[in-house]
Design a protein around this motif. Structure first.
Motif, PDB file in Angstrom:
ATOM      1  N   VAL A 189      43.448  44.304  27.504  1.00  0.00           N
ATOM      2  CA  VAL A 189      42.439  44.189  28.560  1.00  0.00           C
ATOM      3  C   VAL A 189      43.091  43.611  29.817  1.00  0.00           C
ATOM      4  O   VAL A 189      43.820  42.618  29.745  1.00  0.00           O
ATOM      5  N   ASN A 190      42.819  44.228  30.956  1.00  0.00           N
ATOM      6  CA  ASN A 190      43.424  43.767  32.211  1.00  0.00           C
ATOM      7  C   ASN A 190      42.456  43.998  33.372  1.00  0.00           C
ATOM      8  O   ASN A 190      41.653  44.944  33.364  1.00  0.00           O
ATOM      9  N   LEU A 191      42.510  43.107  34.372  1.00  0.00           N
ATOM     10  CA  LEU A 191      41.689  43.199  35.577  1.00  0.00           C
ATOM     11  C   LEU A 191      42.619  43.336  36.775  1.00  0.00           C
ATOM     12  O   LEU A 191      43.518  42.506  36.973  1.00  0.00           O
ATOM     13  N   THR A 192      42.396  44.380  37.598  1.00  0.00           N
ATOM     14  CA  THR A 192      43.271  44.640  38.741  1.00  0.00           C
ATOM     15  C   THR A 192      42.416  44.881  39.985  1.00  0.00           C
ATOM     16  O   THR A 192      41.396  45.580  39.921  1.00  0.00           O
ATOM     17  N   ALA A 193      42.832  44.265  41.116  1.00  0.00           N
ATOM     18  CA  ALA A 193      42.174  44.511  42.409  1.00  0.00           C
ATOM     19  C   ALA A 193      42.863  45.712  43.072  1.00  0.00           C
ATOM     20  O   ALA A 193      44.095  45.830  43.059  1.00  0.00           O
ATOM     21  N   LEU A 194      42.084  46.644  43.664  1.00  0.00           N
ATOM     22  CA  LEU A 194      42.638  47.859  44.265  1.00  0.00           C
ATOM     23  C   LEU A 194      42.302  47.941  45.759  1.00  0.00           C
ATOM     24  O   LEU A 194      41.265  47.440  46.208  1.00  0.00           O
ATOM     25  N   LYS A 195      43.210  48.617  46.468  1.00  0.00           N
ATOM     26  CA  LYS A 195      42.968  48.914  47.876  1.00  0.00           C
ATOM     27  C   LYS A 195      42.090  50.154  47.996  1.00  0.00           C
ATOM     28  O   LYS A 195      41.724  50.772  46.986  1.00  0.00           O
ATOM     29  N   LYS A 196      41.790  50.525  49.220  1.00  0.00           N
ATOM     30  CA  LYS A 196      40.953  51.699  49.458  1.00  0.00           C
ATOM     31  C   LYS A 196      41.605  52.967  48.934  1.00  0.00           C
ATOM     32  O   LYS A 196      40.936  53.899  48.474  1.00  0.00           O
ATOM     33  N   ASN A 197      42.966  53.000  48.983  1.00  0.00           N
ATOM     34  CA  ASN A 197      43.708  54.181  48.537  1.00  0.00           C
ATOM     35  C   ASN A 197      43.982  54.169  47.033  1.00  0.00           C
ATOM     36  O   ASN A 197      44.690  55.031  46.512  1.00  0.00           O
ATOM     37  N   GLY A 198      43.481  53.146  46.340  1.00  0.00           N
ATOM     38  CA  GLY A 198      43.654  53.093  44.897  1.00  0.00           C
ATOM     39  C   GLY A 198      44.879  52.331  44.429  1.00  0.00           C
ATOM     40  O   GLY A 198      45.128  52.232  43.215  1.00  0.00           O
ATOM     41  N   LYS A 199      45.675  51.813  45.368  1.00  0.00           N
ATOM     42  CA  LYS A 199      46.847  51.039  44.985  1.00  0.00           C
ATOM     43  C   LYS A 199      46.466  49.569  44.749  1.00  0.00           C
ATOM     44  O   LYS A 199      45.428  49.111  45.202  1.00  0.00           O
ATOM     45  N   THR A 200      47.357  48.861  44.086  1.00  0.00           N
ATOM     46  CA  THR A 200      47.089  47.469  43.724  1.00  0.00           C
ATOM     47  C   THR A 200      47.025  46.603  44.967  1.00  0.00           C
ATOM     48  O   THR A 200      47.888  46.698  45.869  1.00  0.00           O
ATOM     49  N   GLU A 201      46.014  45.734  45.016  1.00  0.00           N
ATOM     50  CA  GLU A 201      45.846  44.778  46.114  1.00  0.00           C
ATOM     51  C   GLU A 201      46.030  43.373  45.545  1.00  0.00           C
ATOM     52  O   GLU A 201      45.295  42.936  44.653  1.00  0.00           O
ATOM     53  N   LYS A 202      47.027  42.659  46.058  1.00  0.00           N
ATOM     54  CA  LYS A 202      47.308  41.314  45.557  1.00  0.00           C
ATOM     55  C   LYS A 202      46.331  40.277  46.091  1.00  0.00           C
ATOM     56  O   LYS A 202      46.099  39.258  45.466  1.00  0.00           O
ATOM     57  N   ASN A 203      45.771  40.534  47.277  1.00  0.00           N
ATOM     58  CA  ASN A 203      44.834  39.596  47.895  1.00  0.00           C
ATOM     59  C   ASN A 203      43.409  40.005  47.510  1.00  0.00           C
ATOM     60  O   ASN A 203      42.913  41.043  47.948  1.00  0.00           O
ATOM     61  N   ILE A 204      42.768  39.182  46.697  1.00  0.00           N
ATOM     62  CA  ILE A 204      41.449  39.515  46.190  1.00  0.00           C
ATOM     63  C   ILE A 204      40.416  39.637  47.296  1.00  0.00           C
ATOM     64  O   ILE A 204      39.439  40.393  47.181  1.00  0.00           O
ATOM     65  N   THR A 205      40.648  38.936  48.407  1.00  0.00           N
ATOM     66  CA  THR A 205      39.660  38.986  49.495  1.00  0.00           C
ATOM     67  C   THR A 205      39.668  40.338  50.202  1.00  0.00           C
ATOM     68  O   THR A 205      38.731  40.676  50.936  1.00  0.00           O
ATOM     69  N   LYS A 206      40.726  41.120  50.013  1.00  0.00           N
ATOM     70  CA  LYS A 206      40.832  42.426  50.656  1.00  0.00           C
ATOM     71  C   LYS A 206      40.544  43.573  49.684  1.00  0.00           C
ATOM     72  O   LYS A 206      40.670  44.747  50.050  1.00  0.00           O
ATOM     73  N   ALA A 207      40.178  43.236  48.456  1.00  0.00           N
ATOM     74  CA  ALA A 207      39.971  44.270  47.441  1.00  0.00           C
ATOM     75  C   ALA A 207      38.785  45.142  47.779  1.00  0.00           C
ATOM     76  O   ALA A 207      37.757  44.677  48.290  1.00  0.00           O
ATOM     77  N   ARG A 208      38.937  46.485  47.529  1.00  0.00           N
ATOM     78  CA  ARG A 208      37.853  47.432  47.726  1.00  0.00           C
ATOM     79  C   ARG A 208      37.283  47.930  46.386  1.00  0.00           C
ATOM     80  O   ARG A 208      36.172  48.441  46.342  1.00  0.00           O
ATOM     81  N   GLN A 209      38.059  47.746  45.319  1.00  0.00           N
ATOM     82  CA  GLN A 209      37.618  48.090  43.974  1.00  0.00           C
ATOM     83  C   GLN A 209      38.218  47.114  42.966  1.00  0.00           C
ATOM     84  O   GLN A 209      39.297  46.550  43.211  1.00  0.00           O
ATOM     85  N   LEU A 210      37.498  46.938  41.870  1.00  0.00           N
ATOM     86  CA  LEU A 210      38.056  46.215  40.729  1.00  0.00           C
ATOM     87  C   LEU A 210      38.172  47.196  39.565  1.00  0.00           C
ATOM     88  O   LEU A 210      37.256  47.995  39.305  1.00  0.00           O
ATOM     89  N   LEU A 211      39.328  47.141  38.883  1.00  0.00           N
ATOM     90  CA  LEU A 211      39.599  48.051  37.778  1.00  0.00           C
ATOM     91  C   LEU A 211      39.841  47.243  36.495  1.00  0.00           C
ATOM     92  O   LEU A 211      40.691  46.349  36.480  1.00  0.00           O
ATOM     93  N   VAL A 212      39.089  47.588  35.468  1.00  0.00           N
ATOM     94  CA  VAL A 212      39.309  46.986  34.143  1.00  0.00           C
ATOM     95  C   VAL A 212      39.855  48.076  33.238  1.00  0.00           C
ATOM     96  O   VAL A 212      39.248  49.156  33.091  1.00  0.00           O
TER      97      VAL A 212
END
Length: 307
Positions: A189-212
């Motif tokens: 199980v993993n939680l990842t923040a994503l950018k608008k283009n679907g790439k990983t976003e390290k800064n949670i405040t800029k996340a556009r999607q969350l992926l589990v």
């Protein structure tokens, strides 16, 4: 010459009278002493008899007291007796004991005949007492036997209850193991923040999607078929993200973030993805990810998301 003879005869007569008087005195003294001695002997015999009667009276009083004490010792056990007549005999004997003790303490009771009557009566009372004590002893042994039997039965029942409890616990454990074996498992199980283009976003405040993401391993014990998996993501502030509807868990209706349906055939399913679109700025901190299926919480993980 005649005068001399006459004087001699008079002297002899005088001596005879004197001797007779002396003899009479001795006889009188002997009679007096005889009666006096007889009187003393009679008095001594009477005193001795009275003393003997007194001793017998005291001895008898002690025997009565002993009997009364023995009665008192078993008085609190009369409830053990089911024979009412025996209880009545006991009560009558006890009353008789008290009455005779009172009579013995009376100074008028000093004759041998009455003492003998009292001795006979106490012998009868002792017989009743022995019978009473024997009955109590017999009942006590019988009750003890019943108590031992009851104790043995209780011990058996406790042993049986313990065996039943042990078997029940074993069955419960087996059931739990079977239930746990049937439960759908997940790994990775993993939680990842994503950018608008679907790439990983390290800064949670800029996340556009969350992926589990997670994997369902092979499990031949889990029933196959369609599985509804419910996702809950909880923020560091304790708020549930999203509004993916509700599901039933442990008799309650629980809200979820998102839901995904899969077809499970007992084989491993890897790379399962559940997305959630971010609609507000998220704060950094610890996020909790929970997965539910078939009324079980199949996963609960915490992830620290940074700014």
């Amino acid at each position: 010459m005649e005068n001399e003879v006459k004087e001699t005869n008079q002297g002899k007569n005088k001596m005879t009278v004197i001797l007779a008087v002396i003899l009479g005195v001795f006889v009188l003294l002997a009679v007096v002493l005889f009666f006096f001695q007889n009187s003393r002997i009679s008095k001594a015999e009477a005193e001795n008899e009275q003393l003997q009667l007194t001793n017998e009276q005291l001895q008898l009083a002690n025997e009565f007291q002993s009997v009364d004490n023995e009665f008192a010792q078993y008085e609190n056990q009369t409830q053990l007796l089911v024979n009412d007549s025996l209880v009545q005999k006991y009560a009558a004997a006890k009353a008789k004991v008290e009455k005779l003790l009172q009579e013995l303490n009376n100074e008028k009771t000093k004759n041998a005949k009455r003492i003998k009557q009292l001795q006979d009566e106490i012998a009868t009372l002792k017989g009743i007492l022995r019978h009473y004590v024997a009955q109590i002893d017999s009942l006590a042994k019988e009750n003890q036997g019943l108590r031992d039997e009851n104790r043995e039965i209780k011990d058996r029942n406790r042993q049986l209850s313990k065996k039943v409890d042990d078997v029940s616990r074993e069955n419960n454990t087996l059931n739990e193991r079977m239930i746990l074996a049937e439960k759908l498992n997940v790994t990775g199980v993993n939680l990842t923040a994503l950018k608008k283009n679907g790439k990983t976003e390290k800064n949670i405040t800029k996340a556009r999607q969350l992926l589990v993401t997670f994997t369902i391993p092979q499990n031949n014990s889990t029933p196959v078929g369609e599985k509804d998996i419910y996702l809950r993501i909880v923020t560091p502030e304790g708020d549930l993200l999203g509004n993916g509807g509700t599901f039933s868990f442990e008799g309650q209706s629980v809200k979820c973030t998102a839901r995904k349906s899969i077809e499970y055939a007992g084989e491993e399913i890897g790379g399962i993805h559940i997305y959630w679109d971010v609609n507000a700025t998220l704060n950094p901190g610890e996020y909790t990810v929970e997965l539910f299926c078939d009324n079980y919480r199949i996963a609960s993980r915490k992830f620290t998301m940074k700014k």
